[in-house]
Scaffold this motif. Structure first.
Motif, PDB file in Angstrom:
ATOM      1  N   SER A   1       0.829  -1.198   0.000  1.00  0.00           N
ATOM      2  CA  SER A   1       0.000   0.000   0.000  1.00  0.00           C
ATOM      3  C   SER A   1       0.870   1.257   0.000  1.00  0.00           C
ATOM      4  CB  SER A   1      -0.916   0.001   1.226  1.00  0.00           C
ATOM      5  OG  SER A   1      -1.625   1.210   1.319  1.00  0.00           O
ATOM      6  N   GLN A   2       1.956   1.246   0.776  1.00  0.00           N
ATOM      7  CA  GLN A   2       2.858   2.394   0.809  1.00  0.00           C
ATOM      8  C   GLN A   2       3.510   2.626  -0.545  1.00  0.00           C
ATOM      9  OE1 GLN A   2       3.378   4.673   2.989  1.00  0.00           O
ATOM     10  NE2 GLN A   2       2.303   3.863   4.768  1.00  0.00           N
ATOM     11  N   LEU A   3       3.795   1.544  -1.264  1.00  0.00           N
ATOM     12  CA  LEU A   3       4.364   1.681  -2.609  1.00  0.00           C
ATOM     13  C   LEU A   3       3.392   2.416  -3.521  1.00  0.00           C
ATOM     14  CD1 LEU A   3       6.605   0.988  -4.668  1.00  0.00           C
ATOM     15  CD2 LEU A   3       5.385  -1.159  -5.120  1.00  0.00           C
ATOM     16  N   GLY A   4       2.119   2.013  -3.470  1.00  0.00           N
ATOM     17  CA  GLY A   4       1.119   2.686  -4.280  1.00  0.00           C
ATOM     18  C   GLY A   4       0.939   4.136  -3.881  1.00  0.00           C
ATOM     19  N   THR A   5       0.963   4.405  -2.584  1.00  0.00           N
ATOM     20  CA  THR A   5       0.814   5.778  -2.099  1.00  0.00           C
ATOM     21  C   THR A   5       1.958   6.656  -2.593  1.00  0.00           C
ATOM     22  OG1 THR A   5      -0.380   5.052  -0.121  1.00  0.00           O
ATOM     23  CG2 THR A   5       0.664   7.227  -0.031  1.00  0.00           C
ATOM     24  N   ALA A   6       3.174   6.103  -2.614  1.00  0.00           N
ATOM     25  CA  ALA A   6       4.327   6.860  -3.108  1.00  0.00           C
ATOM     26  C   ALA A   6       4.173   7.209  -4.585  1.00  0.00           C
ATOM     27  CB  ALA A   6       5.614   6.063  -2.880  1.00  0.00           C
ATOM     28  N   VAL A   7       3.538   6.322  -5.343  1.00  0.00           N
ATOM     29  CA  VAL A   7       3.262   6.611  -6.751  1.00  0.00           C
ATOM     30  C   VAL A   7       2.303   7.799  -6.857  1.00  0.00           C
ATOM     31  CG1 VAL A   7       2.166   5.743  -8.857  1.00  0.00           C
ATOM     32  CG2 VAL A   7       3.711   4.270  -7.554  1.00  0.00           C
ATOM     33  N   THR A   8       1.242   7.797  -6.047  1.00  0.00           N
ATOM     34  CA  THR A   8       0.246   8.857  -6.095  1.00  0.00           C
ATOM     35  C   THR A   8       0.809  10.190  -5.620  1.00  0.00           C
ATOM     36  OG1 THR A   8      -1.624   7.346  -5.857  1.00  0.00           O
ATOM     37  CG2 THR A   8      -1.997   9.609  -5.171  1.00  0.00           C
ATOM     38  N   GLN A   9       1.709  10.163  -4.655  1.00  0.00           N
ATOM     39  CA  GLN A   9       2.306  11.411  -4.173  1.00  0.00           C
ATOM     40  C   GLN A   9       2.996  12.163  -5.297  1.00  0.00           C
ATOM     41  OE1 GLN A   9       4.797  10.080  -0.960  1.00  0.00           O
ATOM     42  NE2 GLN A   9       3.161  10.214   0.564  1.00  0.00           N
ATOM     43  N   LEU A  10       3.515  11.431  -6.260  1.00  0.00           N
ATOM     44  CA  LEU A  10       4.106  12.063  -7.444  1.00  0.00           C
ATOM     45  C   LEU A  10       3.055  12.301  -8.516  1.00  0.00           C
ATOM     46  CD1 LEU A  10       6.642  12.950  -9.091  1.00  0.00           C
ATOM     47  CD2 LEU A  10       6.762  10.586  -9.900  1.00  0.00           C
ATOM     48  N   ALA A  11       2.193  11.309  -8.749  1.00  0.00           N
ATOM     49  CA  ALA A  11       1.275  11.360  -9.888  1.00  0.00           C
ATOM     50  C   ALA A  11       0.154  12.382  -9.708  1.00  0.00           C
ATOM     51  CB  ALA A  11       0.676   9.977 -10.133  1.00  0.00           C
ATOM     52  N   LEU A  12      -0.394  12.529  -8.493  1.00  0.00           N
ATOM     53  CA  LEU A  12      -1.545  13.417  -8.308  1.00  0.00           C
ATOM     54  C   LEU A  12      -1.205  14.880  -8.613  1.00  0.00           C
ATOM     55  CD1 LEU A  12      -4.533  13.364  -7.561  1.00  0.00           C
ATOM     56  CD2 LEU A  12      -3.878  13.861  -5.201  1.00  0.00           C
ATOM     57  N   PRO A  13      -0.107  15.437  -8.038  1.00  0.00           N
ATOM     58  CA  PRO A  13       0.217  16.822  -8.427  1.00  0.00           C
ATOM     59  C   PRO A  13       0.567  16.952  -9.902  1.00  0.00           C
ATOM     60  CG  PRO A  13       1.960  15.895  -7.040  1.00  0.00           C
ATOM     61  CD  PRO A  13       0.810  14.946  -6.993  1.00  0.00           C
ATOM     62  N   LEU A  14       1.135  15.892 -10.490  1.00  0.00           N
ATOM     63  CA  LEU A  14       1.460  15.958 -11.913  1.00  0.00           C
ATOM     64  C   LEU A  14       0.200  15.904 -12.782  1.00  0.00           C
ATOM     65  CD1 LEU A  14       4.727  13.826 -12.220  1.00  0.00           C
ATOM     66  CD2 LEU A  14       4.464  16.316 -12.130  1.00  0.00           C
ATOM     67  N   VAL A  15      -0.847  15.230 -12.292  1.00  0.00           N
ATOM     68  CA  VAL A  15      -2.135  15.282 -12.996  1.00  0.00           C
ATOM     69  C   VAL A  15      -2.613  16.735 -13.057  1.00  0.00           C
ATOM     70  CG1 VAL A  15      -4.577  14.670 -12.882  1.00  0.00           C
ATOM     71  CG2 VAL A  15      -2.853  12.931 -12.423  1.00  0.00           C
TER      72      VAL A  15
END
Length: 433
Positions: A21-35
């Motif tokens: 779950s932490q791995l996925g969260t780390a992806v979103t921490q980058l991806a969400l602001p980039l969206v």
């Protein structure tokens, strides 16, 4: 101890679920602001506001969440909120596929996941002491923090590759799947403590007050809370414009941003490995305030960052900052879990998180405002100066000289047996997020 926890089946299930779950969260921490930045072309103020919304739930429901969680089975709270976050995040790539994604939806998703995270985190920090012995809390927190740090290394790099290959909205789907994975593993935990007994005259306000009183009366918890709140406030100001600096000012690619975050996060792994040794060497109290002091110079790299050798300095500064932050978190969170009576764990964690996370939306919003008015680099310099302040509450507290922190729960009266004496703090002389 370490061998016992690796052979502890329920801890292992919690660790496996949370690590992915932490791995996925780390992806979103980058991806969400980039969206927001790359796909929806949001303004600097909107990026700061999005950061604020992501962190707003502790202000909205932080205190009552602790009282509510203390009435529930912690495992059930974890599973339900994993599922809620999975559904919310999955809506982003779904809306993008139908050309219906908007900045407003990102705000809604950020708010829903933020509220669910409040309940999950309060229950999560309260569930670990039910699974392992109190003497194993530092070891358990170190293992969980180590997996989180590894995720912070692999996650941004994976996120950068996913954004480059599939665009940012589809990268978020990884996080949604990871929450489903986490829910499945947590649901498989066999240890099922009984549901807390319903008090005949329970009152939400009175229960919240008990948690507040426990934290406020304890001088060590007061110092830790003040320090963490200051750290988070100024870090949120910085975070609100950090990706704007990298993506817009320096024109770095998503893959490059992910790689910088991934390499610097190695410090988190080092911190999780060394936390116990550092606490043993310098003492638990000094380990808390020294880790904050060492992190102070790291913030001054960002305002002077360019597309040159200073990128290497950024990686080094981030590595040190992550390492010291993890040492701080492992030491202070383990202390909080050990000193708190079991019936107050949810409220104690919620009270502290209400303060230390509640300041973050204010910081994120302020970062967006400052970035839009005085400039991105100037905002990062303000944040760097502010990050020198958190050491003060620890320096002027008993923590500065305490090699060993108290490790037994403080005695507190039960609701059916009110105390007739006043407790002005720790009785034990000399040692969360």
């Amino acid at each position: 101890m370490a061998r016992g926890l690796w052979h502890h089946a329920d801890f292992r299930r919690l660790w496996i679920g949370e690590s992915v779950s932490q791995l996925g969260t780390a992806v979103t921490q980058l991806a969400l602001p980039l969206v927001a930045i790359l796909v929806l072309h949001a303004s600097t103020f909107q990026i700061g506001a999005l950061t604020a919304v992501e962190m707003s739930a502790f202000l909205l429901v932080g205190l009552p969440a602790g009282a509510w969680v203390d009435r529930m089975r912690f495992r059930a709270v974890l599973v339900v909120n994993d599922v809620v976050r999975a559904v919310a995040l999955a809506s982003v790539p779904l809306a993008y596929a139908f050309d219906a994604l908007t900045v407003a939806q990102l705000f809604v998703v950020a708010l829903v996941t933020s509220v669910s995270t409040v309940f999950f985190d309060v229950a999560y920090q309260s569930f670990l002491p039910q699974l392992v012995d109190r003497a194993e809390l530092v070891d358990g927190n170190s293992k969980l923090q180590a997996s989180e740090s590894v995720s912070q290394i692999a996650g941004p790099a994976l996120g950068g590759l996913l954004v480059a290959a599939f665009t940012a909205p589809y990268a978020i789907l990884v996080d949604a799947v990871s929450f489903v994975w986490s829910a499945a593993w947590v649901a498989a935990i066999r240890h099922r403590p009984p549901k807390p007994a319903r008090q005949p005259e329970r009152h939400l306000g009175r229960e919240i007050g008990e948690g507040l009183s426990f934290v406020v009366r304890n001088p060590l918890l007061r110092a830790i809370t003040a320090c963490t709140a200051l750290c988070n406030f100024f870090a949120a100001i910085s975070f609100g414009v950090f990706y704007v600096l990298l993506a817009r000012t320096l024109h770095l690619s998503a893959a490059a941003i992910g790689a910088i975050n991934a390499v610097s996060a190695i410090g988190g792994v080092l911190g999780s490995v060394l936390a116990v040794r550092i606490a043993d060497r310098v003492g638990q109290g000094p380990a808390i305030w020294l880790s904050i002091l060492v992190a102070v110079p790291c913030g001054f790299v960002l305002p002077f960052l360019h597309r040159d050798w200073t990128l290497g300095l950024l990686v080094l500064a981030q590595l040190v900052y992550w390492a010291t932050s993890v040492v701080y978190n492992i030491t202070q969170v383990s202390f909080r879990q050990a000193i708190c009576p079991p019936r107050l764990l949810g409220r104690m964690n919620a009270t502290i998180r209400f303060v230390v996370w509640g300041v973050m939306p204010v910081g994120g919003l302020l970062g967006g405002v400052l970035g839009s008015t005085i400039g991105v680099r100037e905002t990062l310099f303000v944040a760097a100066v502010g990050l020198a302040l958190p050491v003060l509450p620890l320096w002027f507290s008993p923590l500065r000289h305490m090699r060993e922190l108290p490790s037994a729960p403080e005695r507190t009266p039960t609701p059916s047996q009110p105390s007739r004496t006043r407790d002005h703090g720790m009785r034990t002389p000399a040692t969360v997020v």
